[in-house]
Design an enzyme around this catalytic site. Sequence first.
Site, PDB file in Angstrom:
ATOM      1  N   ASP A   1      45.886  49.086  46.945  1.00  0.00           N
ATOM      2  CA  ASP A   1      45.818  47.928  47.837  1.00  0.00           C
ATOM      3  C   ASP A   1      47.200  47.339  48.135  1.00  0.00           C
ATOM      4  OD1 ASP A   1      44.631  45.790  49.243  1.00  0.00           O
ATOM      5  OD2 ASP A   1      44.591  44.547  47.433  1.00  0.00           O
ATOM      6  N   ASN A  59      47.196  51.360  36.066  1.00  0.00           N
ATOM      7  CA  ASN A  59      46.434  50.230  36.577  1.00  0.00           C
ATOM      8  C   ASN A  59      45.118  50.726  37.158  1.00  0.00           C
ATOM      9  OD1 ASN A  59      46.296  47.296  37.624  1.00  0.00           O
ATOM     10  ND2 ASN A  59      45.865  48.505  39.454  1.00  0.00           N
ATOM     11  N   GLU A  60      44.039  50.212  36.627  1.00  0.00           N
ATOM     12  CA  GLU A  60      42.693  50.433  37.155  1.00  0.00           C
ATOM     13  C   GLU A  60      42.352  51.894  37.421  1.00  0.00           C
ATOM     14  OE1 GLU A  60      41.894  47.764  40.417  1.00  0.00           O
ATOM     15  OE2 GLU A  60      41.604  46.141  38.995  1.00  0.00           O
ATOM     16  N   TYR A  89      37.396  39.742  38.619  1.00  0.00           N
ATOM     17  CA  TYR A  89      37.269  38.948  39.845  1.00  0.00           C
ATOM     18  C   TYR A  89      35.897  38.310  39.952  1.00  0.00           C
ATOM     19  CZ  TYR A  89      41.767  40.810  41.307  1.00  0.00           C
ATOM     20  OH  TYR A  89      43.107  41.103  41.386  1.00  0.00           O
ATOM     21  N   TYR A 135      35.038  39.342  43.897  1.00  0.00           N
ATOM     22  CA  TYR A 135      34.333  40.599  44.192  1.00  0.00           C
ATOM     23  C   TYR A 135      32.950  40.615  43.556  1.00  0.00           C
ATOM     24  CZ  TYR A 135      38.818  42.318  45.867  1.00  0.00           C
ATOM     25  OH  TYR A 135      39.995  42.470  46.568  1.00  0.00           O
ATOM     26  N   TRP A 191      46.493  37.056  40.008  1.00  0.00           N
ATOM     27  CA  TRP A 191      46.719  37.990  41.113  1.00  0.00           C
ATOM     28  C   TRP A 191      46.706  37.187  42.394  1.00  0.00           C
ATOM     29  CZ3 TRP A 191      48.839  42.487  40.957  1.00  0.00           C
ATOM     30  CH2 TRP A 191      48.908  43.240  42.138  1.00  0.00           C
ATOM     31  N   LYS A 217      45.793  36.705  48.152  1.00  0.00           N
ATOM     32  CA  LYS A 217      45.485  36.081  46.865  1.00  0.00           C
ATOM     33  C   LYS A 217      46.697  35.388  46.254  1.00  0.00           C
ATOM     34  CE  LYS A 217      41.594  39.042  45.795  1.00  0.00           C
ATOM     35  NZ  LYS A 217      41.842  40.157  46.736  1.00  0.00           N
TER      36      LYS A 217
END
Length: 599
Positions: free
Chosen positions: A160, A410-411, A467, A471, A549, A568
């Site tokens: 993103d 990350n993720e 989130y 989300y 974030w 954000k």
Amino acid sequence: MLYPISTKSRAVHSLNGVWRFMQGAHSPQEVLSTNEVMVVPTSFNDVVVDKDKRSYIGDNWYETEFSVPRLDSKEELVIRFGSVTHHGAIYVNGQFLGEHKGGFTPFEFVVPEELYQEETIRLTVCVNNELNYTTLPVGNYVEEVQEDGSVRKKVLENFDFYNYAGIHRNVHLYTRPKNHIKDIIVTTQLSEDLSEAVVKVDVQSVTPVEEVRMTIFAEDKKVVGRLENGQLHIQSPRLWEVLDAYLYSVRVELWEKGELVDTYTESFGIRSVKVENGQFFINQKPFYFKGFGKHEDTYINGRGLNEAANLIDLNLLKEIGANSFRTSHYPYSEEMMRLADRMGIVVIDEVPAVGLFQQFSAALDLLGDGEKQRNTWELMQTKEAHEQVIDELIARDKNHPSVVMWVVANEPASHEDGARAYFKPLIERMRETDPQHRPVTLVNIMMATPDKDQVMDLVDVISLNRYYGWYVHHGDLSKAEKGLREELLRWQSLYPDKPILITEYGADTLPGLHSMWDIPYTEGYQIDYYTMNHGVFDEISNLVGEQVWNFADFETNVMLIRVKGNHKGLFSRNREPKQVVREFKKRWLAIPDYHYKSK
Ligand code: GCB
């Protein structure tokens, strides 16, 4: 890897400036004939203006000339790049010098000696910005046939943030002795009561010399002592403290037959880091992370080095009562790391391992793709790139006192089969490669809940991007609160001895947008969202920090859920505060850096 500095034996010249520029096919044996120019360093994307050029994927050619400085026979000439995103192939006078894969770490090459007699050297750099399933970050690479039959390359970001590219950081030319200091490794060991430190310095040179002299200096340049057998005991050392940095330096000298061969001065801090009993200790005190996930992202420069932006960001970070940031989602510039050392800002240092999740951007676009069976770990061929970025990041950043933890990814899809086999050796590599053996974490994605995740037992800190209220349970903060609490308690009971760190939480917010009902995207919702999150965080005894974030709004790819980027940020992209900043300032100034959660 040593940062380029001038010393008695080394002279550093900048090659930054305006270079010739061209996109497309070119033979580096020919002079780059073009009317276009490009600034180095910067991302080319937001500077070229033309839409197709902005999103161009493929080879971007850069060229400049420089005159060769005077060298004696014992010296060599080095060209060093802070970073070239994502692949750089380097040519001198048309001759291939070397290449580097990966867009966020420095590399350098020695110029061949036969060119030292030349009046000028033509330096050509081919910057390729393709990403695919073998690179980090991971991109979805496609070739699209256009109406005229030509093929256009495309990278759909599997992450993103905008795929900025170019010569992103400083280009230096420097001279050094052929027999030079290749690396300096500083480790410090503090006694339990912090009253004594043992500083060990390991020096690597090209060939061994008669004598290596090492002297430690205090900040006021007074001599603290000379090292014997590579070490020095310091009584009552002045510690590198959070927001109260103190930097010692070690001057290393190589001597041969009464002559100084090479010298380099490296700064370092004395501080300790450890994870124990669900707490994160710095200098033996349980630390609470207050801060941000960031991006290297500014207007015009894109991801290119912007030192003024770095400084205002860290000044704003301090102003709001924060003490730390994460280099999401790639290693930041060496200049930023040095600034963090100087300012006493704690850094969580991340490799560019982002996008290790099949069709992540499709999932983000909420196209109902969530339930699809994924095969991330069969699809990705990133092992080699991952090992390389771990080695390069640690080689570059190992001596920074600001760095207290490494992030392996990350993720990633850590809930899919194959994740454990992929990550176990990488996490071990990270721990073993680091001379300071700092803690290692992996930043967990919301789908990899405690019942599904397969890797978090391998890391020292449970880092979570969550989130709830954005989300998940979008716009419903009471359901969000319940969900967040339940999940955090599940992590806590699963790993009672590991600290939990919230590495991301946030809500897109447009400055100036308000509603009587404080609906999502309004400044009111952002405030309520954070108030809810903080209430829950404060209930969890081993939750050791909160990193928002994001620090500032930033540019992304075009997506259904992105309105000219990700909003954000607590600050807008031009670093103006949103209303929530004053709420954060109140909260964070009231939370001490140490002992917030320890009973
Ligand atoms: C995440 C990612 C970050 C995104 C953020 C978001 O979990 O780590 O790169 O920008 O969410 O805003 O969706």
